[in-house]
Design an enzyme around this catalytic site. Structure first.
Site, short mmCIF file in Angstrom:
data_model
loop_
_atom_site.label_atom_id
_atom_site.label_comp_id
_atom_site.label_asym_id
_atom_site.label_seq_id
_atom_site.Cartn_x
_atom_site.Cartn_y
_atom_site.Cartn_z
N HIS A 1 0.89 -1.10 0.38
CA HIS A 1 0.25 -0.16 -0.09
C HIS A 1 0.65 1.24 0.35
CE1 HIS A 1 0.74 0.85 4.77
NE2 HIS A 1 0.25 -0.32 4.41
N HIS B 1 3.51 1.43 2.83
CA HIS B 1 5.09 0.25 1.90
C HIS B 1 5.74 1.57 1.12
CE1 HIS B 1 2.58 -2.59 3.48
NE2 HIS B 1 3.12 -2.76 4.57
N CYS C 1 1.69 -10.57 20.54
CA CYS C 1 1.17 -10.44 19.30
C CYS C 1 1.95 -10.65 17.70
CB CYS C 1 1.00 -8.94 19.76
SG CYS C 1 -0.12 -7.90 17.95
N CYS D 1 2.19 -8.40 15.47
CA CYS D 1 3.14 -7.08 15.48
C CYS D 1 4.73 -8.10 15.76
CB CYS D 1 3.53 -6.85 16.70
SG CYS D 1 2.37 -5.33 17.73
N CYS E 1 -3.41 -6.03 21.56
CA CYS E 1 -2.36 -5.05 21.66
C CYS E 1 -2.93 -4.08 20.94
CB CYS E 1 -1.44 -6.14 20.43
SG CYS E 1 -0.57 -5.62 19.22
N HIS F 1 -2.65 -3.35 17.03
CA HIS F 1 -3.62 -4.15 16.07
C HIS F 1 -4.84 -3.89 17.02
CE1 HIS F 1 0.74 -5.11 14.33
NE2 HIS F 1 -0.35 -4.61 14.05
N LYS G 1 -4.06 5.46 11.08
CA LYS G 1 -2.60 5.17 10.03
C LYS G 1 -3.35 3.98 9.50
CE LYS G 1 1.10 1.39 10.51
NZ LYS G 1 1.42 1.13 11.63
N LYS H 1 -2.86 -2.79 7.01
CA LYS H 1 -3.43 -4.56 5.82
C LYS H 1 -4.66 -4.35 7.39
CE LYS H 1 0.16 -5.90 5.30
NZ LYS H 1 1.84 -6.04 4.60
N1 MSP Z 1 8.65 -6.78 8.27
C1 MSP Z 1 9.09 -6.54 9.33
C2 MSP Z 1 10.28 -5.56 9.14
C3 MSP Z 1 11.44 -6.45 8.88
S1 MSP Z 1 12.66 -5.76 8.33
C4 MSP Z 1 13.99 -5.91 9.21
C5 MSP Z 1 7.62 -5.21 8.90
N2 MSP Z 1 6.76 -5.34 7.66
S2 MSP Z 1 5.36 -4.52 7.42
O1 MSP Z 1 5.27 -5.24 5.98
O2 MSP Z 1 4.48 -4.54 8.60
O3 MSP Z 1 6.28 -3.08 6.83
C6 MSP Z 1 7.04 -1.82 7.27
C7 MSP Z 1 6.75 -1.07 7.45
O4 MSP Z 1 6.58 -0.39 6.14
C8 MSP Z 1 7.06 0.65 8.35
O5 MSP Z 1 7.98 0.84 9.14
C9 MSP Z 1 7.28 1.72 7.13
O6 MSP Z 1 8.31 1.09 6.96
C10 MSP Z 1 6.15 1.38 6.41
N3 MSP Z 1 5.08 1.49 6.77
C11 MSP Z 1 3.91 0.53 6.54
N4 MSP Z 1 2.94 0.99 6.63
C12 MSP Z 1 2.87 2.80 6.89
C13 MSP Z 1 2.24 4.20 7.36
N5 MSP Z 1 1.30 4.35 7.15
N6 MSP Z 1 3.09 4.89 6.80
C14 MSP Z 1 4.26 5.10 7.08
N7 MSP Z 1 5.41 3.52 6.54
C15 MSP Z 1 4.57 2.77 6.62
O7 MSP Z 1 7.59 -4.77 9.84
#
Ligand code: MSP
Length: 508
Positions: A19, A22, A127, A130, A144, A147, A295, A298
């Site tokens: 999304h 990311h 969780c 997380c 959590c 979440h 925020k 997903k």
């Molecule tokens: N798999 C772990 C990360 C492991 S790194 C060794 C994870 N994955 S995640 O798919 O949940 O991605 C989290 C990251 O995605 C956040 O830290 C950020 O970089 C990005 N974001 C996800 N949602 C976001 C927002 N709503 N706003 C900004 N960044 C976002 O955690």
């Protein structure tokens, strides 16, 4: 010897498609990587996917396929988005790849052999969303806090990492490296977290089977966060390609949002200390992208797919908007209205209009040929241009990405203002002022060249089109700072090529 600038995104969970949250992190990293390439540095830009999550296993099961099949199906979805967004990653690591699993096993084995990993029992909340061990005090109504979902209560044999042993070493590292975590608010949060006392961390799971087995006790799999963090070294050749590893490691910057900063700025450096591996230079934390004040996520189904916006605004405007609108390091909101407003105000009226009016005047007054610069070298834009290149570099290299983009946008405004002030269309009516007209349009064209050059990391396609319209023979991707940033490199006599408008106005 380390000779490569190394920047990473988090590796994303592949229980769904990307999304715009990311994509925000990934675009920011791409801009950083491209800027360092523009400075002539060797760059290693890494992204990838975190596959051994229980959430992945669960969704695979719900869809009646194996986790392997599920992840294989998701990877093209992620790569397709990164390609369309012009993400210039050098490597894409999947934690299911052999190069990762083997090296990750080596790494944890080294910690075990050094006596920093021991067998114990974990009892407490977990969780799954997380993928994090929680403490009772954090929970809200047994859920959590992030979440808002019930946690699991685990009681299982786990291997533990002696995180507590590294408390003092971590504090020293923070003191000796004041920029280790940026921005400062985040650094302070992490410092007080460490000062609050560190508990040893579970680094294996016994009741989970989707993961990398511990080499000395294959009844356990490596805790998914330890597995995931290790991607940063395994993709750099840890344990397998020592020469390459030495040339890229330590990472210059790991970029992420606030949700996962503890893993990166406490657990990760402690793991590296324990293994005797150098620590990354910087952890850069940006804010959350909010949609309707919340925020985006997903789990809450508020994720917006990047293509929904790219289809309408185009990829350059997409990349520009998020960096310009949401101050890098702070939370910010996305809305269609603000995106449309910014597109029309900044890009269509500002950037696009500047380019088309300058090129149109060069066409009609000079048959499309770049005129001679003024002799005195004191033009308004030449002074501003010199300052811009320096300021832009200072912002970019300290990761103030929004300031960098804003300084470029400000230059575009100044250039438009300058044209209104000197009114070349009036000069053109007076044959005795031909030299002045030449000097003014040379300034404007050279300003456009600088804009294209510095915009290249941010809006690669639009910058490329502008460069082409300026008729410059050398390829934009071969230009290097600082030489390319010197004022006056545009050759008089060059034939410009008027083309389509860079950013046509859009209606809602
Ligand atoms: N798999 C772990 C990360 C492991 S790194 C060794 C994870 N994955 S995640 O798919 O949940 O991605 C989290 C990251 O995605 C956040 O830290 C950020 O970089 C990005 N974001 C996800 N949602 C976001 C927002 N709503 N706003 C900004 N960044 C976002 O955690």
């Amino acid at each position: 010897m380390k000779d490569t600038f190394y920047v990473t995104t988090p590796i994303y969970y592949v229980n769904g498609v990307p999304h715009i949250g990311h994509a925000y992190t990934t675009v920011a990293c791409d801009v950083i990587a491209r800027y360092h390439r523009l400075r002539g540095e060797a760059v290693f830009f890494l992204t990838g996917t975190d596959e051994h999550s229980q959430n992945v296993a669960r969704i695979a099961e719900e869809n009646g396929v194996s986790p392997e099949e599920w992840t294989d199906r998701m990877i093209p979805e992620w790569k397709r988005v990164w390609e369309r967004l012009q993400i210039s990653y050098d490597d894409f690591i999947r934690t299911s790849e052999e190069r990762h699993t083997r090296a990750a096993q080596e790494f944890v084995k080294a910690l075990y052999e050094r006596g920093d990993v021991y067998l114990g029992t974990y009892e407490g909340p977990y969780c799954v969303s997380c993928e994090e061990f929680k403490v009772e005090a954090e929970l809200v109504d047994g859920q959590c806090p992030i979440h808002r979902r019930p946690v699991e209560h685990l009681s299982e044999e786990n291997y533990f990492f002696r995180l507590s042993k590294y408390q003092d070493a971590l504090l020293r590292h923070y003191e000796d490296n004041p920029d280790f975590v940026v921005p400062e608010e985040r650094r302070n949060e992490m410092l007080s977290f460490i000062r609050g006392g560190l508990r040893d961390l579970s680094v294996s799971r016994k009741s989970v089977t989707w993961g990398i087995p511990l080499p000395w006790d294959p009844g356990h799999v490596i805790y998914v966060w330890v597995d995931a963090l290790l991607n940063y070294v395994t993709a750099a050749g840890f344990g397998l390609e020592e020469g390459r590893f030495r040339s890229v490691w330590p990472a210059d910057v790991h970029v992420m949002a606030n949700d996962i900063v503890r893993f990166h700025s406490v657990i990760w450096p402690a793991m590296l200390m324990a293994a005797g591996v150098p620590i990354p230079r910087q952890i850069c934390v940006h804010g959350y992208m909010l949609v309707g004040g919340e925020k985006m996520s997903k789990t809450r189904l508020t994720g917006i797919h990047p293509f929904e916006l790219v289809d309408f605004f185009g990829v350059d405007a997409y990349r520009y908007y998020f960096l310009r609108e949401i101050t890098f390091g702070r939370d910010g909101s996305f809305s269609w209205e603000s995106m449309l407003a910014r597109y029309n105000a900044d890009l269509a009226n500002g950037w696009g209009n500047l380019a088309s009016r300058v090129l149109a005047m060069v066409d009609s007054y000079f048959d499309g040929v770049v005129p001679e610069p003024g002799g005195d070298g004191t033009g308004v834009l030449s002074n501003l241009g010199g300052e811009l290149v320096e300021r832009f570099d200072a912002h970019m290299t300290t990761l103030r990405l929004t300031d960098a983009v804003a300084s470029l946008d400000e230059f575009v405004r100044e250039a438009n203002r300058y044209l209104v002030e000197v009114a070349p269309w009036a000069l053109a009516k007076d044959a005795s002022r031909r030299r002045e007209l030449e000097a003014v349009l040379y300034e404007a064209l050279e300003g456009l060249r600088l804009i294209a050059l510095l915009a290249f990391p941010i809006m690669p396609e639009a910058a490329g089109r502008l460069w082409e319209q300026l008729g410059i023979d050398d390829r934009l991707e071969d230009e290097r700072l600082p030489e390319a940033g010197r004022w006056g490199r545009l050759q008089p006599g060059t034939k410009v090529r008027r083309g389509d408008s860079l950013f046509p106005r859009l209606e809602s």
